[in-house]
Design an enzyme around this catalytic site. Structure first.
Site, PDB file in Angstrom:
ATOM      1  N   GLY A  95       0.810  -1.211   0.000  1.00 23.27           N
ATOM      2  CA  GLY A  95       0.000   0.000   0.000  1.00 23.27           C
ATOM      3  C   GLY A  95       0.843   1.259   0.000  1.00 23.27           C
ATOM      4  CG  ASP A  96       3.464   1.806   3.081  1.00 24.74           C
ATOM      5  OD1 ASP A  96       2.382   2.308   3.415  1.00 24.74           O
ATOM      6  OD2 ASP A  96       4.113   1.029   3.807  1.00 24.74           O
TER       7      ASP A  96
END
Length: 310
Positions: A248-249
């Site tokens: 997600g980062d």
């Protein structure tokens, strides 16, 4: 310069074991240690994409010193982390080689005093004039006000700096009313925020609550973007299996880099989805497989979707 903010930084430790079994002793095959926390993961990916990045957030204790020492060798990354008296947390990822699954253990973080937080906010506000965009990322450590992100969003908007918010729970609920330019929740975070488990309805609700644009991360189904300019979907060509830590980062880094480069929304989504999938395929948490990324960029399908009826 892009600024990433990680109030709850961490030292990420990844253990690789042949097979993870409850109530058993395990022989670890490999240990990998690296600076972590969502904003630091975002910053490393941005730096790898060729952007100049400054990282800020809270660090302390021997864990914090180790984190900063390891950051020092990252090309394109400037350390503007703010020292506190408490010790930076550790996160433990245990990778099961037999299944490819990962078990995550996250410590809460240091207790931050009101004076430390006030001084950090002043430091953050001094950095804003030199920024092209800001990413506010992750959980809040103990002692930091639950409405802290709302203040940081308003400060960025007051400085005319686009701000992306990537958090969850009550900090997200409070901060969304400050009207961030972009939020990137996953399906679970959207449901927690809005009470709806239907992504399209939840995204509409999130925008009504104040977010300028909502990019929903839907795991193996890709990403759904609802913005004032239109609605788009992007998905990888097939589901990938591996360690999802940091995926997600990497998607946040793709969205943020696309924003500062002036890419259109389909191109931003293609980059974000490809980076996310390439991170799942990487052997170390928080990194992305560059060869896989280049291959995936050519295969990710992105296109407009019709708005759902209100």
């Amino acid at each position: 310069m892009i600024l990433t903010v990680t109030p709850n930084t961490a030292l990420d430790i990844t253990y690789h074991v042949p097979s993870l079994r409850p109530h058993a002793s395990h022989r670890v095959r490999e240990v990998v240690e690296r600076p972590g926390g969502k904003g630091l993961n975002v910053a490393r990916v941005l730096a790898a994409l060729g952007h100049r990045v400054t990282v800020t957030g809270l660090v302390g204790g021997s864990t914090g010193r180790s984190l900063r020492e390891q950051l020092a060798g990252t090309e394109g990354l400037t350390d503007a982390l703010f020292p506190v008296s408490g010790a930076t947390r550790r996160t433990i990822a245990v990778v099961d080689a037999a299944t490819g699954d990962t078990t995550q253990l996250n410590e809460p973080g240091p207790l931050v005093t009101p004076a430390e937080w006030s001084d950090f906010v002043a430091s953050y506000e001094r950095l804003l004039p030199s920024c092209s965009a800001v990413a506010l990322c992750g959980s809040l450590p103990p002692g930091v006000p639950v409405g802290a992100y709302a203040h940081l969003v308003r400060a960025a908007r007051g400085a005319g700096v686009p701000v992306l918010l990537d958090t969850s729970g009550e900090p997200l609920r409070r901060a969304i009313a400050a009207r961030p330019d972009l939020i990137k929740p996953n399906a679970e975070e959207l449901a927690e925020l809005t009470g709806s488990h239907e992504p399209a309805e939840a995204i509409r609700d999130a925008r009504r609550r104040g977010a300028h644009a909502v990019i929903a991360s839907l795991g193996g189904d890709g990403m759904h973007a609802v913005t004032p300019e239109g609605h788009w979907r992007a998905a990888p060509p097939e589901r990938v299996k591996g360690n999802p830590t940091g995926a997600g980062d990497s998607a946040v880094a793709g969205l943020l880099s696309g924003l500062v480069e002036g890419l259109d929304w389909p191109e931003r989504l293609v980059r974000a989805v490809a980076l996310s999938a390439a991170t799942v395929l990487a052997p170390v948490a928080g990194e992305f497989d560059r060869e896989a990324y280049e291959e995936l960029r050519a295969k990710v399908v992105a296109g407009p979707v019709a708005p759902d009826p209100e």
